[in-house]
Design a protein around this motif. Structure first.
Motif, PDB file in Angstrom:
ATOM      1  N   PHE A 139       0.874  -1.330   0.011  1.00  0.00           N
ATOM      2  CA  PHE A 139      -0.180  -0.105  -0.020  1.00  0.00           C
ATOM      3  C   PHE A 139       1.011   1.197  -0.045  1.00  0.00           C
ATOM      4  O   PHE A 139       0.621   2.176  -0.709  1.00  0.00           O
ATOM      5  CB  PHE A 139      -1.136   0.066   1.218  1.00  0.00           C
ATOM      6  N   PHE A 140       1.848   1.296   1.003  1.00  0.00           N
ATOM      7  CA  PHE A 140       2.576   2.571   1.008  1.00  0.00           C
ATOM      8  C   PHE A 140       4.049   2.503   0.657  1.00  0.00           C
ATOM      9  O   PHE A 140       4.916   3.323   1.085  1.00  0.00           O
ATOM     10  CB  PHE A 140       2.227   3.020   2.523  1.00  0.00           C
ATOM     11  N   GLY A 141       4.513   1.070   0.355  1.00  0.00           N
ATOM     12  CA  GLY A 141       6.081   1.147   0.392  1.00  0.00           C
ATOM     13  C   GLY A 141       6.753   1.798  -0.743  1.00  0.00           C
ATOM     14  O   GLY A 141       6.187   2.724  -1.445  1.00  0.00           O
TER      15      GLY A 141
ATOM     16  N   MET B  24      -3.420  -4.202  -5.755  1.00  0.00           N
ATOM     17  CA  MET B  24      -3.924  -4.067  -4.270  1.00  0.00           C
ATOM     18  C   MET B  24      -4.441  -2.638  -3.815  1.00  0.00           C
ATOM     19  O   MET B  24      -5.528  -2.665  -2.830  1.00  0.00           O
ATOM     20  CB  MET B  24      -2.727  -4.436  -3.346  1.00  0.00           C
ATOM     21  N   GLN B  25      -4.034  -1.457  -4.168  1.00  0.00           N
ATOM     22  CA  GLN B  25      -4.327  -0.403  -3.831  1.00  0.00           C
ATOM     23  C   GLN B  25      -5.857  -0.046  -4.666  1.00  0.00           C
ATOM     24  O   GLN B  25      -6.615   0.457  -3.860  1.00  0.00           O
ATOM     25  CB  GLN B  25      -3.435   0.891  -4.253  1.00  0.00           C
ATOM     26  N   GLU B  26      -6.062  -0.440  -5.599  1.00  0.00           N
ATOM     27  CA  GLU B  26      -7.337  -0.453  -6.288  1.00  0.00           C
ATOM     28  C   GLU B  26      -8.370  -1.243  -5.583  1.00  0.00           C
ATOM     29  O   GLU B  26      -9.429  -0.872  -5.480  1.00  0.00           O
ATOM     30  CB  GLU B  26      -7.025  -0.760  -7.856  1.00  0.00           C
ATOM     31  N   ALA B  27      -7.630  -2.529  -5.501  1.00  0.00           N
ATOM     32  CA  ALA B  27      -8.798  -3.240  -4.631  1.00  0.00           C
ATOM     33  C   ALA B  27      -9.328  -2.826  -3.317  1.00  0.00           C
ATOM     34  O   ALA B  27     -10.662  -3.153  -2.926  1.00  0.00           O
ATOM     35  CB  ALA B  27      -8.126  -4.856  -4.630  1.00  0.00           C
ATOM     36  N   PHE B  28      -8.290  -2.298  -2.538  1.00  0.00           N
ATOM     37  CA  PHE B  28      -8.775  -1.668  -1.348  1.00  0.00           C
ATOM     38  C   PHE B  28     -10.003  -0.577  -1.479  1.00  0.00           C
ATOM     39  O   PHE B  28     -10.913  -0.304  -0.684  1.00  0.00           O
ATOM     40  CB  PHE B  28      -7.560  -0.842  -0.756  1.00  0.00           C
TER      41      PHE B  28
END
Length: 509
Positions: free
Chosen positions: A307-309, A318-322
């Motif tokens: 997410f933030f790495g 994963m960002q879109e999925a969140f």
């Protein structure tokens, strides 16, 4: 400044559009006209604010000074010529232009030409009386060349009281003429068409309302400093200006305005709402902002997280999925989530979000991974519970507890699967089992867990190139003498990041 013009008009859609054609030098045009353009340095939030104002400000592309220098250099050569007309229109923020017929001195006889008087004494460049719709590079380059005083053909789109030239019409004309020359960048094209209700945002389009509200959500997310008294990390950090990067305060989630608008449209405003009515764009923007803040507060090891790495650790999927999960929850419950408590209930704080175990996220693995991530995050955030048999979402994405369910049915006299008397068998990841189908000789794969993005059912005995039973994956297969009894199959399940697992089954009948 005075421009002597010929006048004609075009009738279209019940309106009359006056058109004036004359000549003026590039130097004079530069004094009275400006392109309503943003710059390469314009903030994202400023563009977002501009396109919500009426009339819309600064909607043309930034000037390219390399191109201006090239034009100036070419036309310093006395053998070069620029006969191309420049398209001008009235600046929507100014006044003072007058138009009158030209008459012969001391007579009432009209010559058929018109005099257009344009004020020159303007201190603020943005208040110049005319807009350059097409030709800003030509005029700027010519005005810096040896031909700055030579006549240039001009076409003036000026109302004579008819109010025919609205701002959306001028923007549409700009979009038409500029596409033929240099195509607009994708972000500029997106917010320009939104601002002036063009393209997919036109009111004549069936989906325009969902598209408009989705993009308005993105606009609010970018231009609003705070929601519900809490600083908005997306403020000035959704990309509207192609020439400037954007990333919200805590990193990751670096979205272009068009991509984020499409995501919100597809996964929220284009779907039926279960909680009374859809949230308005400002309310939905607040949900996205607060969910992002809660995610940052809950997840550990930011530097290595998806997410933030750092760049090599982040995964857009994963960002879109969140965000898809947040939108799904808003569809179900409205603006009700305490996201920090919700994420803690889902063990986000105890989950290792370092996904260095991923083998690939391109090609077919991209499609499969995107499907899995969105299904898993959507289900978890809506239900507020982890998937069955999984202690955390990362292990679930890897395939923990994965299964494909086969349904066995009897056949009717017509040879179709009967609705009654069905039996099911769950093929669990890593398991080897057997099933006696008896008289339920129609077999079909009917379910799969959310961490199975795709699967193949293969013959377990085949040596070399595997035989695939696509019938079981599709409409179903009838067990008969055509197949060996028992039928031995293996299900290959595909998980996030190009991981896979198998389950074997021997079917007797």
């Amino acid at each position: 400044m005075r421009i002597e013009c010929l006048r004609s008009s075009i009738s279209s859609g019940g309106k009359v559009f006056p058109i004036y054609i004359g000549f003026a030098s590039a130097a004079d045009i530069s004094n009275i006209a400006i392109a309503p353009a943003f710059t390469r340095q314009t903030d994202h939030q400023q563009i977002a604010a501009n396109i919500t104002a009426q009339p819309v400000r600064d909607w043309q592309r930034p000037i390219n000074y390399d191109r201006v220098d090239q034009i100036a250099e070419v036309f310093n050569n006395s053998g070069a010529l620029m006969p191309n007309p420049v398209l001008l229109a009235k600046n929507a923020f100014t006044s003072g232009i007058s138009i009158r017929p030209k008459r012969i001195d001391s007579t009432s006889y009209s010559t058929g030409t018109f005099i257009v008087d344009v004020p020159e004494d303007v201190k603020d460049p943005s208040q110049k009386p005319l807009w350059i719709l097409d030709g800003q590079h030509r005029i700027t380059g010519l005005s810096r060349s040896a031909q700055s005083g030579d006549p240039v053909p001009v076409v003036l789109l000026l109302d004579d009281g008819s109010n025919a030239y609205s701002s959306p019409l001028l923007a549409n004309l700009f979009a038409q003429v500029t596409t033929a020359a240099t195509k607009l960048d994708e972000l500029h094209n997106e917010w320009l068409t939104y601002a002036f209700n063009l393209g997919k945002y036109a009111t004549s389009r069936n989906a325009s309302d969902a598209a408009k509200r989705a993009f308005e959500t993105v606009v609010e997310l970018c231009r609003t400093p705070a929601f519900r008294g809490e600083a908005n990390p997306f403020f000035n950090n959704v990309q509207f200006n192609e020439h400037r990067p954007a990333s919200p305060t805590f990193g990751g989630f670096s979205f272009k305005c068009n991509a984020l608008g499409d995501l919100v449209s597809r996964h929220y405003y284009n779907l039926p709402v279960q909680h009374r009515v859809h949230l308005n764009p400002s309310e939905l923007a607040a949900e996205l902002s607060h969910a992002y803040i809660a995610l940052h507060q809950t997840v550990g090891n930011h530097a290595s997280s998806v997410f933030f790495g750092k760049a090599q650790s982040q995964q857009t999927i994963m960002q879109e999925a969140f965000l898809v999960g947040v939108l799904a929850r808003a569809l179900t419950y409205g603006s009700t989530a305490d996201y920090r408590s919700l994420l803690q209930e889902l063990k986000f704080q105890n989950t290792n979000w370092d996904f260095s175990w991923v083998r690939a996220l391109s090609g077919p693995a991209n499609t499969v991974s995107k499907r899995i991530a969105r299904n898993v995050l959507e289900d978890a955030l809506v239900r507020g519970a982890l998937p069955e048999a999984s202690g955390n979402l990362a292990d679930h994405l890897k395939g923990n507890g994965a299964a494909v369910v086969l349904t066995f049915s009897r056949l009717t006299p017509a040879g179709r699967p009967a609705k009654q008397g069905k039996e099911q068998y769950k093929m669990l990841r890593g398991a080897t089992g057997s099933h006696n189908a008896g008289t339920t000789t129609h077999v079909k794969a009917t379910e799969q867990t959310s961490n199975v993005g795709d699967f193949e059912i293969l013959d377990a005995k085949t040596v070399g190139r595997p035989l695939r039973y696509k019938e079981i994956e599709g409409r179903g297969l009838c067990l008969n003498g055509e197949y060996s009894n028992p039928l031995e199959i293996v299900v290959v399940m595909k998980h996030y990041g190009d991981l896979s697992s198998q389950s074997e089954l021997q079917i007797n009948w």
